[in-house]
Design a protein around this motif. Sequence first.
Motif, mmCIF file in Angstrom:
data_model
loop_
_atom_site.group_PDB
_atom_site.id
_atom_site.type_symbol
_atom_site.label_atom_id
_atom_site.label_comp_id
_atom_site.label_asym_id
_atom_site.label_seq_id
_atom_site.Cartn_x
_atom_site.Cartn_y
_atom_site.Cartn_z
ATOM 1 N N THR A 1 0.795 -1.190 0.162
ATOM 2 C CA THR A 1 -0.059 0.174 0.072
ATOM 3 C C THR A 1 0.833 1.322 0.027
ATOM 4 O O THR A 1 0.248 2.548 -0.060
ATOM 5 N N TYR A 2 2.117 1.103 0.336
ATOM 6 C CA TYR A 2 2.886 2.412 0.196
ATOM 7 C C TYR A 2 3.050 2.898 -1.157
ATOM 8 O O TYR A 2 3.116 2.424 -2.009
ATOM 9 N N SER A 3 2.828 4.249 -1.303
ATOM 10 C CA SER A 3 3.083 5.125 -2.345
ATOM 11 C C SER A 3 4.167 6.026 -2.169
ATOM 12 O O SER A 3 4.185 6.810 -1.165
ATOM 13 N N PRO A 4 5.225 5.923 -3.141
ATOM 14 C CA PRO A 4 6.211 6.836 -3.030
ATOM 15 C C PRO A 4 5.997 8.312 -2.961
ATOM 16 O O PRO A 4 7.052 9.148 -2.554
ATOM 17 N N GLY A 5 4.982 8.703 -3.553
ATOM 18 C CA GLY A 5 4.825 10.127 -3.677
ATOM 19 C C GLY A 5 3.919 10.597 -4.788
ATOM 20 O O GLY A 5 3.668 9.808 -5.747
ATOM 21 N N LEU A 6 3.523 11.907 -4.769
ATOM 22 C CA LEU A 6 2.575 12.387 -5.897
ATOM 23 C C LEU A 6 3.552 13.431 -6.479
ATOM 24 O O LEU A 6 4.251 14.136 -5.934
ATOM 25 N N HIS A 7 3.279 13.085 -7.786
ATOM 26 C CA HIS A 7 4.228 14.113 -8.635
ATOM 27 C C HIS A 7 3.305 14.706 -9.655
ATOM 28 O O HIS A 7 2.446 14.054 -10.249
ATOM 29 N N LYS A 8 3.329 16.084 -9.500
ATOM 30 C CA LYS A 8 2.369 16.894 -10.135
ATOM 31 C C LYS A 8 2.944 17.613 -11.441
ATOM 32 O O LYS A 8 4.123 18.127 -11.290
ATOM 33 N N LEU A 9 2.522 17.785 -12.592
ATOM 34 C CA LEU A 9 3.176 18.187 -13.753
ATOM 35 C C LEU A 9 2.131 19.194 -14.296
ATOM 36 O O LEU A 9 1.134 18.764 -14.528
ATOM 37 N N VAL A 10 2.539 20.415 -14.482
ATOM 38 C CA VAL A 10 1.413 21.344 -15.074
ATOM 39 C C VAL A 10 1.964 22.228 -16.085
ATOM 40 O O VAL A 10 3.191 22.649 -16.411
#
Length: 120
Positions: free
Chosen positions: A5-14
């Motif tokens: 269930t571990y998520s390394p992180g959120l990456h936002k690209l705009v």
Amino acid sequence: MDQNTYSPGLHKLVTLQVDEVDLLTNSNIFIDFSEKIIQDFELEKVGIITHNFGNNSFTIAICLKESHICIHTWPEFKQLTLDVYLCNYLQDNTQKVKSITNEFVTFFKAIVLKDFEINR
């Protein structure tokens, strides 16, 4: 935390439309604002690389202990691309990534043309 269930992180690209060309050609203004963001969100800067192009556009990579913030500007098109990624090593930084991205959208008085979220 469960390995599955571990998520390394959120990456936002705009991709943003910015009508104030000065904001797309003055890398120092971006750096100063980014330093404020880093302080306000209690991030740790590891290093920064800046390259200014002949047309006054710029590319900047801010390396953070938590990951990075990167920008590339195209003043001739009144656009920039920005990516913000923070890992979740010690805490869930998902909301922090979204808030930081929104701070930059507000700073640039921008219209969001493209907005992608990648859960790593």
